[in-house]
Design a protein around this motif. Structure first.
Motif: not given
Length: 389
Positions: A358-373
């Motif tokens: 899904m790319l639709d939320s990438f349209v709004t995103a301006n960052a990637l949040a990294f959360l460990p396992e």
């Protein structure tokens, strides 16, 4: 399968072969300087008027005689005597016999008589020779990213070519019999090829204009032939799709047949687990997942920093900002996650539609949040690692 940290370390320690080229100044935008540049001149190269007014040979009185005019680019070759003045314009060379420039709004002119309406101190409104830089001083250090101001600065010093690190040429190879090119009717069971134009756009946004695109059928021979061609014609090869373990995923086998050394294959992350990085003759190959959001995530996290390294930018893999969460969030995953996020007012909001297709939320995103396992809660105002897009 390796961890995200291990993947970062492998790419961090890779020997990126950099080539140096000399380019016309206009063509150096977003390139990295590959030489130290020392100024061949002082800048400004003469005492310079900082505004329109009158250059004065000072004397104790407020009355002066106007004896000439100096426009920008003119040379005044006479010597002013005390009590004499010349009209002067911004950027023009101040005569050596003048000690100050008074702005035009602070005088009264009657024919050739100039009357000062306030006292003026020596060196007022004069920019000294070499005020910006002196001849033979260091102008720009090697490693400087050349953008608008730096290019203008070099032009002002008279440089018309400079040595820069050459940017790599990049191939985008897209696999999949299910793909239909945009602009054509969409038969049942097919999807439009969004990854080619998506990755091309991501490359352009990162400053990489020299790209070639290739389309591959889902069979071993076609995959091998196209990958061999892409490796021969480019410095970096991005492959989208065909890297998983399905019956029609031939990228891994084709790369092996072409003697590509695998740096790593499969990363304990979501999205983008079936990511491969390989090398052949100092050329990097990234086999990205076929799902669009996973492919774009891997581009931002792994490919873009690698391209920067080739280009002379010493970007660190895994270099993230720490910002506070705008809300609570539950983590329950055996893989580390790169989550599409929106940063606003220095707070992080995790967006919906995190599916790798899904790319639709990438349209709004301006960052990637990294959360460990793991299984844990992230609470509002907790700090998380953020990769800005």
């Amino acid at each position: 399968m390796i961890s995200v940290t291990e993947a970062f370390a492998i790419l961090e320690n890779f020997n990126y072969s950099r080539r140096i080229v000399e380019l016309p100044l206009l063509n150096t935008r977003n390139h990295v300087l590959a030489e130290r540049i020392f100024s061949p001149i002082s800048m400004p190269p003469f005492r310079q008027a900082t505004m329109d007014g009158y250059a004065l040979c000072l004397h104790p009185e407020s009355h002066y005689e106007i004896v000439g005019e100096i426009k920008a680019g003119d040379v005044f070759d006479k010597t002013l005597q005390p009590g004499q003045a010349v009209k002067i314009f911004t950027g023009a060379a101040v005569p050596h016999s003048a000690q100050a420039v008074i702005q035009i709004e602070k005088v009264r002119v009657e024919a050739t008589a100039l009357i000062l309406q306030e006292n003026i101190k020596p060196e007022t409104n004069i920019r000294q020779k070499g005020a910006q830089i002196s001849e033979q001083d260091l102008a720009l250090e090697e490693g400087t990213l050349l953008q608008t101001a730096a290019i203008g600065f070099l032009a002002g010093l008279g440089r018309h070519t400079v040595k820069v690190y050459q940017k790599p040429s990049v191939a985008v190879v897209v696999t999949g019999n299910e793909l239909v090119e945009i602009g054509n009717p969409l038969p049942e069971g097919k999807v439009y090829n969004s990854n080619t134009i998506m990755l091309q756009t991501a490359l352009l946004n990162a400053g990489y204009e020299h790209t070639k695109t290739y389309k591959v059928k889902d069979d071993f021979q076609s995959t091998q032939v196209v990958l061999e061609q892409a490796l021969a014609e480019n410095d970096v090869v991005l492959v989208s799709g065909g890297i998983s373990v399905g019956d029609y995923d031939f990228v891994g086998k084709a790369l092996e047949s072409l003697k590509v050394e695998t740096l790593f294959y499969k990363v304990n992350q979501k999205p983008g687990k079936p990511l491969l990085a390989g090398v052949k003759e100092q050329k990097l190959i990234f086999a990205l997942p076929g799902n669009p959001a996973a492919s774009l995530t891997c581009f931002y996290i792994y490919v873009r920093p690698a391209l920067y390294r080739y280009s002379g930018i010493d970007t660190r893999f895994g270099s993230a900002l720490q910002l506070k969460m705008a809300h609570d969030f539950s983590v329950d995953n055996s893989r580390a996650q790169f989550l599409k996020a929106l940063v606003s007012d220095e707070k992080v909001t995790i967006l919906p539609h995190q599916d790798s297709a899904m790319l639709d939320s990438f349209v709004t995103a301006n960052a990637l949040a990294f959360l460990p396992e793991g299984q844990y809660e992230v609470y509002q105002n907790d700090a998380v690692n953020i990769y800005l897009l």
